[in-house]
Design a protein around this motif. Sequence first.
Motif, mmCIF file in Angstrom:
data_model
loop_
_atom_site.group_PDB
_atom_site.id
_atom_site.type_symbol
_atom_site.label_atom_id
_atom_site.label_comp_id
_atom_site.label_asym_id
_atom_site.label_seq_id
_atom_site.Cartn_x
_atom_site.Cartn_y
_atom_site.Cartn_z
ATOM 1 N N LEU A 187 0.827 -1.205 0.000
ATOM 2 C CA LEU A 187 0.000 0.000 0.000
ATOM 3 C C LEU A 187 0.863 1.258 0.000
ATOM 4 O O LEU A 187 0.452 2.304 -0.515
ATOM 5 N N SER A 188 2.051 1.158 0.543
ATOM 6 C CA SER A 188 2.955 2.307 0.587
ATOM 7 C C SER A 188 3.498 2.685 -0.785
ATOM 8 O O SER A 188 4.122 3.730 -0.942
ATOM 9 N N GLN A 189 3.243 1.851 -1.794
ATOM 10 C CA GLN A 189 3.713 2.140 -3.151
ATOM 11 C C GLN A 189 2.789 3.083 -3.919
ATOM 12 O O GLN A 189 3.126 3.527 -5.019
ATOM 13 N N ILE A 190 1.606 3.375 -3.359
ATOM 14 C CA ILE A 190 0.641 4.254 -4.041
ATOM 15 C C ILE A 190 0.950 5.691 -3.633
ATOM 16 O O ILE A 190 0.402 6.225 -2.667
ATOM 17 N N HIS A 191 1.832 6.337 -4.353
ATOM 18 C CA HIS A 191 2.335 7.656 -3.979
ATOM 19 C C HIS A 191 1.346 8.776 -4.266
ATOM 20 O O HIS A 191 1.483 9.872 -3.720
ATOM 21 N N ARG A 192 0.327 8.541 -5.114
ATOM 22 C CA ARG A 192 -0.635 9.590 -5.453
ATOM 23 C C ARG A 192 -1.797 9.664 -4.468
ATOM 24 O O ARG A 192 -2.647 10.534 -4.569
ATOM 25 N N LEU A 193 -1.828 8.752 -3.534
ATOM 26 C CA LEU A 193 -2.974 8.637 -2.639
ATOM 27 C C LEU A 193 -3.193 9.928 -1.851
ATOM 28 O O LEU A 193 -2.334 10.365 -1.088
ATOM 29 N N GLY A 194 -4.382 10.522 -2.046
ATOM 30 C CA GLY A 194 -4.722 11.754 -1.337
ATOM 31 C C GLY A 194 -5.665 11.530 -0.180
ATOM 32 O O GLY A 194 -5.667 12.278 0.788
ATOM 33 N N VAL A 195 -6.512 10.481 -0.276
ATOM 34 C CA VAL A 195 -7.462 10.144 0.788
ATOM 35 C C VAL A 195 -7.377 8.647 1.050
ATOM 36 O O VAL A 195 -7.465 7.843 0.117
ATOM 37 N N LEU A 196 -7.212 8.283 2.326
ATOM 38 C CA LEU A 196 -7.163 6.881 2.729
ATOM 39 C C LEU A 196 -7.993 6.716 3.996
ATOM 40 O O LEU A 196 -7.853 7.482 4.945
ATOM 41 N N ASP A 197 -8.855 5.706 4.003
ATOM 42 C CA ASP A 197 -9.656 5.426 5.193
ATOM 43 C C ASP A 197 -9.765 3.916 5.393
ATOM 44 O O ASP A 197 -10.414 3.219 4.609
ATOM 45 N N LEU A 198 -9.105 3.422 6.416
ATOM 46 C CA LEU A 198 -9.150 2.002 6.786
ATOM 47 C C LEU A 198 -9.757 1.823 8.174
ATOM 48 O O LEU A 198 -9.639 0.756 8.775
ATOM 49 N N SER A 199 -10.422 2.843 8.664
ATOM 50 C CA SER A 199 -10.927 2.838 10.029
ATOM 51 C C SER A 199 -12.080 1.854 10.219
ATOM 52 O O SER A 199 -12.706 1.411 9.263
ATOM 53 N N HIS A 200 -12.327 1.514 11.499
ATOM 54 C CA HIS A 200 -13.466 0.676 11.889
ATOM 55 C C HIS A 200 -13.429 -0.692 11.193
ATOM 56 O O HIS A 200 -14.379 -1.095 10.528
ATOM 57 N N ASN A 201 -12.293 -1.362 11.360
ATOM 58 C CA ASN A 201 -12.137 -2.741 10.910
ATOM 59 C C ASN A 201 -11.537 -3.544 12.053
ATOM 60 O O ASN A 201 -11.644 -3.141 13.218
ATOM 61 N N GLN A 202 -10.900 -4.665 11.742
ATOM 62 C CA GLN A 202 -10.236 -5.487 12.762
ATOM 63 C C GLN A 202 -8.787 -5.731 12.353
ATOM 64 O O GLN A 202 -8.248 -6.828 12.538
#
Length: 383
Positions: free
Chosen positions: A263-278
């Motif tokens: 996931l760290s290879q996606i350098h253009r990422l402006g918005v990321l949301d991985l909240s509320h999981n396990q």
Amino acid sequence: MLGQVDLSNNQLSGQIPNCWSNFKSLAYVDLSHNNFSGKIPTSMGSLVKLQALLLTNNSLIGEIPFSLMNCTKLVMLDLRENRLQGLIPYWIGIELKRLQVLSLQKNNFFGSLPFEICYIQNIKLFDVSLNNLSGRIPECIKNFTSMTQKGSAQGFADQRYNITHGLITYFRAYKLNAFLTWKGVEQEFNNNGLSLLKSIDLSSNHFSEEIPPEIANLIQLVSLNLSRNNLTGKIPSNIGKLTSLDFLDFSRNNLLCSIPSSLSQIHRLGVLDLSHNQLSGEIPRSTQLQSFNASSYEDNLDLCGAPLVKLCVDGEPSQEPKGKIQDDEDLLRNRGFYISLTFGFILGFWGVFGSILIKRSWRHAYFKFMNNLWDNIYVKCRR
């Protein structure tokens, strides 16, 4: 000959007239943002030259009419924000193969996605969010081959139509405009913007099972939203192949295990949301992933590392799970109670009876008191 009808953004109401077979030359119909009710007229299926049908933001009910499968030249079908229901028709993928925009957001569609939907290889914007869809995300989604190729700044294909009068043919152009939810905000996109924006939005449904790793083959995806579903399993380890992503939202699912290092290879990422999981383990270390706010990772109890406050030790959370700490505290509290009770009993017993046994005058007074008490009880009972 009439080529376009645009009655959008008015206060028209009632049912849409079922007389479209009289306008077979129409290529563009926009009735969006009105108060139309009732069903989509079946006569719209006679518009065999139709390239864009926009019925957004009305109060239409019923199913998508089977007759629309005759509109094989459709490039854009936008039925957002209505009260349509039923299954998503399988024939959309078989007959409407020129579709580049399909938006069914905020309706009442249910059931699973038909695998035939994967046949619309030219699709650039696929939005079925805010419905009641269920089942698994089909692996054949990798067949959205338009999302594997770079967009053209020339705009959408087939955005013009021709009208013939006698021996003369006239070409007329039309503009494609669509309101799309982008980064949580509804925005308007026109021809060029739509052609560059490649998006899949399956959010706010009931999709379950794992995210298919085949989705990572859509290397030109700009936006991927799978939030608010019942997805389980791991985040695909090859997610880093989506190097064009600007928006990624997997929040509010039941995703497990660690965040893939890719996931760290996606350098253009402006918005990321991985909240509320396990999710668990350490957030991969990179300038990109540590630049997001801690809210992007919140409510993953076993996740650790910057930007979270919880630190990691050898890739694991440094703090014990709350449940274990609570159990230990309860155990210690119970032990303390029983120990205190035992000491209290011993001290009380020997404090009284120990003194009676040791001191003779106290012992005689105690037995005299007990004899008098017994005599009084006996006398009262005899009366």
